[in-house]
Design a protein around this motif. Structure first.
Motif, mmCIF file in Angstrom:
data_model
loop_
_atom_site.group_PDB
_atom_site.id
_atom_site.type_symbol
_atom_site.label_atom_id
_atom_site.label_comp_id
_atom_site.label_asym_id
_atom_site.label_seq_id
_atom_site.Cartn_x
_atom_site.Cartn_y
_atom_site.Cartn_z
ATOM 1 N N TYR A 7 -20.487 2.821 11.245
ATOM 2 C CA TYR A 7 -19.958 1.791 10.362
ATOM 3 C C TYR A 7 -18.707 2.291 9.646
ATOM 4 N N VAL A 8 -17.731 1.392 9.504
ATOM 5 C CA VAL A 8 -16.457 1.748 8.881
ATOM 6 C C VAL A 8 -16.163 0.767 7.749
ATOM 7 N N SER A 9 -15.300 1.199 6.851
ATOM 8 C CA SER A 9 -14.861 0.343 5.755
ATOM 9 C C SER A 9 -13.588 -0.361 6.197
ATOM 10 N N SER A 10 -13.691 -1.653 6.473
ATOM 11 C CA SER A 10 -12.558 -2.416 6.982
ATOM 12 C C SER A 10 -12.775 -3.887 6.684
ATOM 13 N N SER A 11 -11.678 -4.619 6.505
ATOM 14 C CA SER A 11 -11.791 -6.052 6.248
ATOM 15 C C SER A 11 -11.992 -6.834 7.544
ATOM 16 N N ASN A 12 -11.836 -6.169 8.690
ATOM 17 C CA ASN A 12 -11.904 -6.846 9.985
ATOM 18 C C ASN A 12 -12.927 -6.226 10.945
ATOM 19 N N VAL A 13 -13.164 -4.928 10.814
ATOM 20 C CA VAL A 13 -14.007 -4.183 11.747
ATOM 21 C C VAL A 13 -15.307 -3.769 11.062
ATOM 22 N N GLU A 14 -16.436 -4.086 11.704
ATOM 23 C CA GLU A 14 -17.746 -3.695 11.160
ATOM 24 C C GLU A 14 -18.068 -2.244 11.503
ATOM 25 N N ALA A 15 -17.892 -1.911 12.799
ATOM 26 C CA ALA A 15 -18.280 -0.580 13.273
ATOM 27 C C ALA A 15 -17.509 -0.241 14.535
ATOM 28 N N ILE A 16 -17.477 1.068 14.833
ATOM 29 C CA ILE A 16 -16.890 1.546 16.082
ATOM 30 C C ILE A 16 -17.882 2.522 16.712
ATOM 31 N N ARG A 26 -15.995 1.236 21.753
ATOM 32 C CA ARG A 26 -16.547 -0.089 21.452
ATOM 33 C C ARG A 26 -16.231 -0.416 19.996
ATOM 34 N N VAL A 27 -15.731 -1.633 19.788
ATOM 35 C CA VAL A 27 -15.388 -2.089 18.441
ATOM 36 C C VAL A 27 -16.176 -3.359 18.143
ATOM 37 N N TRP A 28 -16.958 -3.307 17.066
ATOM 38 C CA TRP A 28 -17.716 -4.468 16.584
ATOM 39 C C TRP A 28 -16.916 -5.073 15.435
ATOM 40 N N PHE A 29 -16.504 -6.316 15.602
ATOM 41 C CA PHE A 29 -15.735 -6.993 14.560
ATOM 42 C C PHE A 29 -16.666 -7.769 13.635
ATOM 43 N N LEU A 30 -16.221 -7.985 12.415
ATOM 44 C CA LEU A 30 -17.021 -8.706 11.426
ATOM 45 C C LEU A 30 -17.262 -10.160 11.829
ATOM 46 N N ASN A 31 -16.410 -10.715 12.695
ATOM 47 C CA ASN A 31 -16.584 -12.105 13.129
ATOM 48 C C ASN A 31 -17.633 -12.250 14.227
ATOM 49 N N GLY A 32 -18.265 -11.122 14.621
ATOM 50 C CA GLY A 32 -19.341 -11.167 15.599
ATOM 51 C C GLY A 32 -18.948 -10.812 17.014
ATOM 52 N N THR A 33 -17.656 -10.671 17.287
ATOM 53 C CA THR A 33 -17.239 -10.288 18.641
ATOM 54 C C THR A 33 -17.244 -8.771 18.787
ATOM 55 N N THR A 34 -17.409 -8.338 20.016
ATOM 56 C CA THR A 34 -17.422 -6.909 20.340
ATOM 57 C C THR A 34 -16.553 -6.685 21.561
ATOM 58 N N TYR A 35 -15.705 -5.665 21.502
ATOM 59 C CA TYR A 35 -14.826 -5.345 22.621
ATOM 60 C C TYR A 35 -14.991 -3.889 23.018
#
Length: 72
Positions: A7-16, A26-35
């Protein structure tokens, strides 16, 4: 492929997360998408993780530089 969330502190990214063998970021975004970004080296992942702004680092150094696909 199982990738552990960091988990990271970011306004857009939940975790990497990072998968060493496949060099997959892998990047988990706060909007629910994962790339998943392919071909990302360990040092690049660590630089992202340690960046003062994860979102800014991602935009400057990862997006557009590595092939990616939406993860399920």
């Amino acid at each position: 492929m199982e990738i552990e969330k960091q988990y990271v502190s970011s306004s857009n990214v939940e975790a990497i997360g990072y998968h060493e063998e496949s060099e997959t970021l892998r990047v988990w975004f706060l909007n629910g998408t994962t790339y998943d970004y392919s071909g990302v080296g360990r040092m690049e992942f660590e630089a992202l993780r340690d960046a003062p702004s994860v979102g800014s680092y991602l935009a400057r150094n990862i997006k557009g530089a590595y092939p990616y696909e939406k993860s399920e």
